[in-house]
Design an enzyme around this catalytic site. Structure first.
Site, PDB file in Angstrom:
ATOM      1  N   SER A 127      -0.285  25.949  -6.137  1.00  0.00           N
ATOM      2  CA  SER A 127      -0.281  24.488  -6.221  1.00  0.00           C
ATOM      3  C   SER A 127       0.992  23.879  -5.656  1.00  0.00           C
ATOM      4  O   SER A 127       1.038  22.667  -5.423  1.00  0.00           O
ATOM      5  CB  SER A 127      -0.442  24.045  -7.681  1.00  0.00           C
ATOM      6  OG  SER A 127       0.624  24.550  -8.471  1.00  0.00           O
ATOM      7  N   HIS A 148      -5.973  25.277  -1.944  1.00  0.00           N
ATOM      8  CA  HIS A 148      -5.609  24.833  -3.289  1.00  0.00           C
ATOM      9  C   HIS A 148      -6.787  24.111  -3.926  1.00  0.00           C
ATOM     10  O   HIS A 148      -7.080  22.961  -3.603  1.00  0.00           O
ATOM     11  CB  HIS A 148      -4.376  23.921  -3.240  1.00  0.00           C
ATOM     12  CG  HIS A 148      -3.972  23.415  -4.592  1.00  0.00           C
ATOM     13  ND1 HIS A 148      -3.446  22.162  -4.791  1.00  0.00           N
ATOM     14  CD2 HIS A 148      -4.031  23.994  -5.821  1.00  0.00           C
ATOM     15  CE1 HIS A 148      -3.197  21.994  -6.073  1.00  0.00           C
ATOM     16  NE2 HIS A 148      -3.553  23.088  -6.714  1.00  0.00           N
ATOM     17  N   GLU A 160      -7.260  21.368  -1.063  1.00  0.00           N
ATOM     18  CA  GLU A 160      -6.216  21.170  -0.066  1.00  0.00           C
ATOM     19  C   GLU A 160      -6.148  22.416   0.811  1.00  0.00           C
ATOM     20  O   GLU A 160      -5.912  23.527   0.306  1.00  0.00           O
ATOM     21  CB  GLU A 160      -4.862  20.920  -0.741  1.00  0.00           C
ATOM     22  CG  GLU A 160      -4.789  19.591  -1.483  1.00  0.00           C
ATOM     23  CD  GLU A 160      -3.477  19.383  -2.205  1.00  0.00           C
ATOM     24  OE1 GLU A 160      -2.963  18.247  -2.187  1.00  0.00           O
ATOM     25  OE2 GLU A 160      -2.953  20.354  -2.798  1.00  0.00           O
ATOM     26  N   ASN A 198       0.263  16.982  -5.648  1.00  0.00           N
ATOM     27  CA  ASN A 198       1.361  17.211  -6.578  1.00  0.00           C
ATOM     28  C   ASN A 198       2.679  16.609  -6.117  1.00  0.00           C
ATOM     29  O   ASN A 198       3.623  16.504  -6.909  1.00  0.00           O
ATOM     30  CB  ASN A 198       1.525  18.712  -6.835  1.00  0.00           C
ATOM     31  CG  ASN A 198       0.529  19.223  -7.849  1.00  0.00           C
ATOM     32  OD1 ASN A 198       0.233  18.546  -8.827  1.00  0.00           O
ATOM     33  ND2 ASN A 198      -0.018  20.398  -7.606  1.00  0.00           N
TER      34      ASN A 198
END
Length: 397
Positions: A127, A148, A160, A198
């Site tokens: 991540s 991801h 992702e 993130n």
């Protein structure tokens, strides 16, 4: 070995390393899409336990009428387990979902490079770790990419697709198309710290924590302010839901990988919560205290203070301040060429359930207005956290 884009998924064997919630979910998605899937975990019995959980998940879908009993049996028959990484069958794609530790992942990829076909695509579900660092030392690092997934993988549409410094464009293209074939909505990005979601989401949590620390308002009122803007959960209740330890670990990783950029510096509030073991709902206490049924205690907002905040200046307006930072982060990421504006908005609406993408919000508010808001914040709180992206003044996204 067939490529990822072979017409029949039966011809594209997939292996998943790591049989936790993420690994099991990814295995379920791949098997449901028609691929033979081999699952392995370092812990004895973990892969078999994961298969049992997958069967339970499929049975719940069957009970809802979303899967027939024949389809359930077909999916389960496609899933096998292996005792070790070295005993995995030859695969076209290997996805690792082991613990978030660079040394562990690098060691695993070295083992996979020795035992899997030379043209097998090796993907990490990290991540926040750097794809290039994970691929370091691997022969032909062009085949190493990030995939991801978001939790739970069978439900969340976003994936992702992350490019390391040496990831092959054809590999990325094939993986992107494969994710679409799996019913996912892939977005592309470079291996920037935290990727899209993130990284761009950091201010959503950080601004509320800083306002709580400064005594701007209580937690319930700050959360209510963000919910009033269309967010499903306020930032403080969301970190309690995620787990303060999990949220802090991701934030710290992004901060460290950006050379401790003040934009991403973790707050002392969150560090103290984690140190005290107040991790949120799972421990019964975080920012809020929780009853046995999981309900937050004392979570009623101060309506009068809420109205004052929403009409107040940028320094004490939770919505305006948070949106300005989200827009700034998203525009800066696009400006650096790390993702497209469309992919950023897709990632943030699908990955975090934001009511609107930050690029769309920036166009609505006006980039010049956002730049002015950030300049005011930078004057009020000097130190670099609120520096506006140059792209705001240039009107780019």
């Amino acid at each position: 070995m067939p490529t990822l884009t072979s017409p029949s998924p039966d011809d594209v064997p997939v292996a998943v390393v790591g049989a936790g919630a993420m690994g099991a979910g990814i295995a379920q998605v791949a098997a449901t899409a028609g691929h033979p899937v081999a699952l392995v975990d370092a812990a004895t019995g973990a892969a078999e336990d994961a298969v049992a959980r997958i069967i339970g998940s499929l049975q719940r879908l069957e009970a809802k009428g979303r899967l027939s009993s024949a389809q359930l049996e077909e999916v389960v028959e496609r899933i096998s387990t292996a005792d070790t990484v070295e005993r995995l069958p030859r695969s076209a794609l290997v996805v690792e979902a082991v613990r978030e530790d660079l040394a562990t992942k690098r060691d695993l990829f070295a083992r996979l490079a020795r035992t899997q076909p030379a043209d097998a695509v090796l993907a990490t579900n990290t991540s926040s770790l750097d794809i290039t660092a994970i691929a370091d030392g691997i022969p032909d690092p062009a085949r190493v990419i990030g995939l991801h997934f978001f939790n739970p993988p069978p439900v969340m549409r976003l994936v992702e697709v992350v490019r390391g410094a040496e990831s092959g464009r054809d590999v990325l293209d094939d993986a992107t198309e494969l994710m679409r074939a799996w019913g996912k909505s892939p977005v592309r990005c470079t291996s920037t710290p935290g990727f899209i979601v993130n990284r761009v989401a950091r201010p959503f949590y950080g601004e509320a924590q800083r306002m709580l620390m400064a005594g701007v308002a209580d937690a319930a009122t700050l959360d209510a302010a963000l919910r009033s803007a269309g967010f499903r959960m306020g930032p403080l209740e969301l970190t309690d839901f995620i787990g303060q330890d999990v949220n802090l670990a991701v934030g710290t990783s992004v901060w460290e990988q950006t050379d401790r950029d003040p934009r991403y510096e973790p707050t002392s509030l969150q560090q103290e919560l984690v140190a005290a073991g107040h991790l949120g709902r799972k421990t019964g206490r975080g920012v809020y205290r929780y009853a046995a049924d999981g309900a937050a205690l004392g979570a009623e907002p101060d309506e009068q203070r809420l109205a004052e905040l929403l009409e107040g200046p940028i320094e004490t307006n939770p919505v305006a301040r948070t949106l300005a930072m989200l827009v700034n982060e998203a525009v800066d990421l696009v400006h650096r060429g790390e993702a497209t504006a469309a992919d950023v908005d897709t990632a943030m609406t699908l990955g975090t359930n934001y009511p609107k993408g930050p690029i769309a919000w920036g166009r609505e508010i006006g980039y010049a207005a956002v730049a002015d808001q950030l300049a005011a914040l930078d004057r009020a709180f000097p130190g670099g956290r609120y520096r506006p992206s140059p792209a705001l003044r240039e009107g780019q996204d």
